[in-house]
Scaffold this active site. Structure first.
Site, PDB file in Angstrom:
ATOM      1  N   LEU A 199       0.761  -1.092  -0.020  1.00  0.00           N
ATOM      2  CA  LEU A 199       0.012   0.278  -0.160  1.00  0.00           C
ATOM      3  C   LEU A 199       1.135   1.349   0.088  1.00  0.00           C
ATOM      4  O   LEU A 199       1.880   1.377   0.572  1.00  0.00           O
ATOM      5  CB  LEU A 199      -1.282  -0.503   0.879  1.00  0.00           C
ATOM      6  CG  LEU A 199      -1.740  -1.292   0.970  1.00  0.00           C
ATOM      7  CD1 LEU A 199      -2.639  -1.436   2.403  1.00  0.00           C
ATOM      8  CD2 LEU A 199      -3.233  -1.115   0.063  1.00  0.00           C
ATOM      9  N   ASN A 233      -0.491  -5.357  10.322  1.00  0.00           N
ATOM     10  CA  ASN A 233      -0.220  -6.546   9.626  1.00  0.00           C
ATOM     11  C   ASN A 233       0.367  -7.990  10.424  1.00  0.00           C
ATOM     12  O   ASN A 233       1.288  -7.336  10.748  1.00  0.00           O
ATOM     13  CB  ASN A 233       0.907  -5.980   8.457  1.00  0.00           C
ATOM     14  CG  ASN A 233       1.178  -7.738   7.794  1.00  0.00           C
ATOM     15  OD1 ASN A 233       0.691  -7.755   6.290  1.00  0.00           O
ATOM     16  ND2 ASN A 233       2.771  -7.220   7.112  1.00  0.00           N
ATOM     17  N   HIS A 245       3.360 -10.638   9.730  1.00  0.00           N
ATOM     18  CA  HIS A 245       3.898 -11.272   8.876  1.00  0.00           C
ATOM     19  C   HIS A 245       4.864 -12.204   9.679  1.00  0.00           C
ATOM     20  O   HIS A 245       4.920 -12.304  10.912  1.00  0.00           O
ATOM     21  CB  HIS A 245       5.391  -9.927   8.657  1.00  0.00           C
ATOM     22  CG  HIS A 245       6.503 -10.675   8.246  1.00  0.00           C
ATOM     23  ND1 HIS A 245       6.038 -10.256   6.583  1.00  0.00           N
ATOM     24  CD2 HIS A 245       7.499 -10.746   8.239  1.00  0.00           C
ATOM     25  CE1 HIS A 245       7.317 -10.942   5.809  1.00  0.00           C
ATOM     26  NE2 HIS A 245       7.889 -11.041   7.331  1.00  0.00           N
TER      27      HIS A 245
HETATM   28  C1  GAR Z   1       0.322 -16.020   5.947  1.00  0.00           C
HETATM   29  O1  GAR Z   1       1.304 -16.639   5.995  1.00  0.00           O
HETATM   30  C2  GAR Z   1       0.545 -14.120   6.238  1.00  0.00           C
HETATM   31  O2  GAR Z   1       1.204 -14.208   6.982  1.00  0.00           O
HETATM   32  C3  GAR Z   1       1.384 -14.141   4.891  1.00  0.00           C
HETATM   33  O3  GAR Z   1       0.780 -14.991   4.094  1.00  0.00           O
HETATM   34  C4  GAR Z   1       0.041 -15.740   4.649  1.00  0.00           C
HETATM   35  C5  GAR Z   1      -1.263 -16.053   4.238  1.00  0.00           C
HETATM   36  O4  GAR Z   1      -2.276 -16.796   4.584  1.00  0.00           O
HETATM   37  N1  GAR Z   1       1.387 -13.102   4.794  1.00  0.00           N
HETATM   38  C6  GAR Z   1       2.558 -12.262   4.373  1.00  0.00           C
HETATM   39  O5  GAR Z   1       3.416 -12.744   3.667  1.00  0.00           O
HETATM   40  C7  GAR Z   1       2.695 -10.312   3.946  1.00  0.00           C
HETATM   41  N2  GAR Z   1       4.227  -9.800   4.048  1.00  0.00           N
HETATM   42  P1  GAR Z   1      -3.765 -17.036   4.819  1.00  0.00           P
HETATM   43  O6  GAR Z   1      -4.561 -15.740   3.532  1.00  0.00           O
HETATM   44  O7  GAR Z   1      -4.275 -18.522   5.067  1.00  0.00           O
HETATM   45  O8  GAR Z   1      -3.950 -15.875   6.208  1.00  0.00           O
END
Ligand code: GAR
Length: 197
Positions: A92, A106, A108
């Site tokens: 964003l 968020n 992470h």
């Molecule tokens: C999760 O592991 C989240 O932490 C990561 O993507 C996955 C989404 O899973 N996010 C990132 O990497 C953001 N930088 P989900 O759709 O099952 O919640």
């Protein structure tokens, strides 16, 4: 008491969204209410999870030239207090993050400042942690500002890496032992600040 209105932004499977919905049902989240789920991906299973729980959904295509303008208008029209990025795979702009300063969080999947920033998302984060050979990883929930993964940290939880871990196995353990726990907890903490008496 009027609960804080929470919008969850998603792009994929939505297991973190599910953890938030479950936490709302069990009372871990009691100061906020998920009133909107927005996806930039029409086929995100997260949208089904929202519909199954009677939560309003919206889809704004990633490619729309006015993506953020549409998103800001929607969030303002719905009087959203807090925006949760739960597997939202789009960076964003500074204009967006300033519009909702201290209101965007968020999750992470690493212990920031390791394995984070531009290009580190989803499985890639776990691939890099395994490649580096760290013995402990985890998850972080933080406020979102103009620097990718650079806002102040709200909660973190460590997870051990085990012999033979693959990125997929590690991703699942980090979700189960960290993300699905600290995201709802952080959501409640931030919601408490935006309750209206
Ligand atoms: C999760 O592991 C989240 O932490 C990561 O993507 C996955 C989404 O899973 N996010 C990132 O990497 C953001 N930088 P989900 O759709 O099952 O919640």
């Amino acid at each position: 008491m009027v609960k804080a209105k929470i919008a969850v932004l998603v792009s994929g499977g939505g297991t973190n969204l599910q953890a938030l919905i479950d936490a709302q049902k069990s009372g871990i989240i009691k100061s906020g209410e998920i009133t909107l789920v927005v996806s930039n991906n029409e086929n995100a299973y997260a949208l089904e999870r929202a519909k199954n729980n009677n939560i309003e959904t919206a889809y704004i295509p990633s490619k729309a030239s006015d993506f953020e303008t549409q998103l800001i208008k929607l969030l303002k029209d719905k009087n959203i207090d807090i925006i949760v990025l739960a597997g939202f795979m789009k960076i964003l702009s500074e204009n967006f993050t300033r519009t909702f300063e201290n209101r965007i969080i968020n999750v992470h999947p690493s212990l920031i400042p390791s394995f984070c920033g531009k290009g580190y998302y989803g499985l890639r984060v776990h691939e890099e942690a395994l490649k580096y050979g760290v013995k402990v990883t985890g998850a972080t929930v933080h406020f979102v500002n103009e620097i990718p993964d650079g806002g102040s940290i709200i909660l973190q939880k460590a997870v051990y890496i085990e012999d033979g871990d693959t990125p997929e196995v590690l991703q699942k353990r980090v979700m189960e032992q960290a993300e699905w726990i600290i995201l709802p907890e952080a959501c409640e903490l931030v919601s408490q600040k935006y309750i209206k008496e």
